[in-house]
Enzyme design. Structure first.
Site, PDB file in Angstrom:
ATOM      1  N   HIS A 136       0.819  -1.218   0.000  1.00 46.76           N
ATOM      2  CA  HIS A 136       0.000   0.000   0.000  1.00 46.76           C
ATOM      3  C   HIS A 136       0.853   1.267   0.000  1.00 46.76           C
ATOM      4  O   HIS A 136       2.050   1.230   0.265  1.00 46.76           O
ATOM      5  CB  HIS A 136      -0.920   0.014   1.225  1.00 46.76           C
ATOM      6  CG  HIS A 136      -2.127  -0.868   1.074  1.00 46.76           C
ATOM      7  ND1 HIS A 136      -2.087  -2.222   1.315  1.00 46.76           N
ATOM      8  CD2 HIS A 136      -3.404  -0.602   0.684  1.00 46.76           C
ATOM      9  CE1 HIS A 136      -3.274  -2.746   1.093  1.00 46.76           C
ATOM     10  NE2 HIS A 136      -4.100  -1.789   0.704  1.00 46.76           N
ATOM     11  N   LYS A 140      -0.925   5.076   4.638  1.00 50.23           N
ATOM     12  CA  LYS A 140      -1.921   4.204   5.280  1.00 50.23           C
ATOM     13  C   LYS A 140      -1.567   4.017   6.758  1.00 50.23           C
ATOM     14  O   LYS A 140      -0.407   3.752   7.083  1.00 50.23           O
ATOM     15  CB  LYS A 140      -1.950   2.845   4.562  1.00 50.23           C
ATOM     16  CG  LYS A 140      -2.964   1.872   5.111  1.00 50.23           C
ATOM     17  CD  LYS A 140      -3.142   0.677   4.183  1.00 50.23           C
ATOM     18  CE  LYS A 140      -4.100  -0.360   4.743  1.00 50.23           C
ATOM     19  NZ  LYS A 140      -5.424   0.192   5.067  1.00 50.23           N
TER      20      LYS A 140
END
Ligand code: NAD
Ligand SMILES: O=C(O)C1=N[C@H](C(=O)O)CCC1
Length: 251
Positions: A136, A140
């Site tokens: 990701h 995040k």
């Protein structure tokens, strides 16, 4: 027209949801709220469905408040443990609409991710080894991803139902490199500038490997799933708590 309020409206996902709701022909934006706003502004007089994309530390409280307001809720925020899900079920039972209240939570609204998860659960019983890698963007806040936790749990359940032994692993010393173990499945998290949301599920047998990979390159990939959930809640979705977009797809 389905009247949709968005909570977390200034965030990366929430701002995309506001745009998607404004652009769809059958939805209209009611309220767009973010941190510091009073969620009790949202009620059944102004809103049919609320979409909640905030942060794991506040999402449960938001959902409990919104259940109290008598509105149906689509939740994309991660961090849902069994205990938190039980609290949602209890709140529905004790809320103003115990028989008709709808709450829908999805770890991932992208069709690629939902299918990867579905195929992984189907494949799980055929392989001795299974590991999950999620990759990701570095902004995040949670690791591993909600999607990877969901996938690992699904694989573990399928392995258990098939009577498989634990995954083979001779590791004797581990400084953290083998990842987090979720129900016996190792899950690894990568955070890299340039990435958005990606997941690889690796399956292995002697002499062979299957890799299932899903890539969301852009947050627009989540919007058809969010709108599908909104439409389902405004029409024929079952009352109570539903978890996972697979319930609304003809899989
Ligand atoms: N289900 C999916 O398909 C999917 C896809 C992408 C992201 N996510 C998840 O969605 C969540 C949000 O991700 P993001 O990238 O948009 O995060 P973000 O940090 O960009 O946005 C979060 C927003 O929530 C707001 N917020 C914080 N506390 C609040 C409160 N008490 N009330 C109202 N708003 C509040 C913040 O101000 C911010 O605008 C994360 O849990 C992420 O993992 C899920
Ligand atoms: O960008 C995020 O944050 C994402 N969160 C969800 C997760 O944790 O699984 C879905 C993918 C993107």
């Amino acid at each position: 027209m389905i009247r949709v309020s968005v909570v977390g409206a200034k965030g990366r996902m929430g701002s995309h949801v506001v745009e998607a709701v404004n652009n769809a022909e059958d939805t209209q934006l009611a309220l767009a709220l973010d941190a510091g706003d009073d969620l009790t502004q949202i009620d059944a007089d102004n809103t049919d469905v609320v979409v909640e994309f905030t942060v794991p530390s506040v999402s449960l409280n938001n959902v409990l408040t919104l259940i109290g307001q008598g509105v149906d809720i689509v939740v994309g925020t991660t961090g849902w443990t069994d205990e938190k899900l039980s609290q949602v079920r209890d709140a529905i039972a004790q809320g103003p609409k115990p028989l008709t209240q709808k709450v829908f939570i999805a770890p991932n609204f992208a069709i690629s991710a939902v299918l990867a998860d579905y195929f992984a659960v189907k494949a799980a019983k055929y392989f001795e080894s299974a590991e999950v890698i999620e990759l990701h963007h570095p902004t995040k806040v949670d690791a591993p991803s909600g999607t990877a936790i969901h996938t690992a749990r699904g694989i573990a359940e399928a392995r258990k139902a098939a009577g498989l032994a634990p995954v083979p692993d001779a590791t004797e010393t581990d400084g953290g490199s083998r990842g987090q173990v979720i129900d016996g499945i190792h899950v690894h998290a990568v955070r890299l500038r340039g990435l958005n949301a990606h997941e690889e599920v690796l399956f292995g047998n002697a002499g062979e490997q299957l890799t299932i990979r899903a890539d969301s390159f852009d947050r627009t990939s989540f919007m058809p799933g969010v709108l599908l959930a909104v439409r389902k809640l405004a029409s024929d979705a079952p009352a109570g708590l539903t978890v996972g977009l697979d319930h609304f797809l003809d899989l």
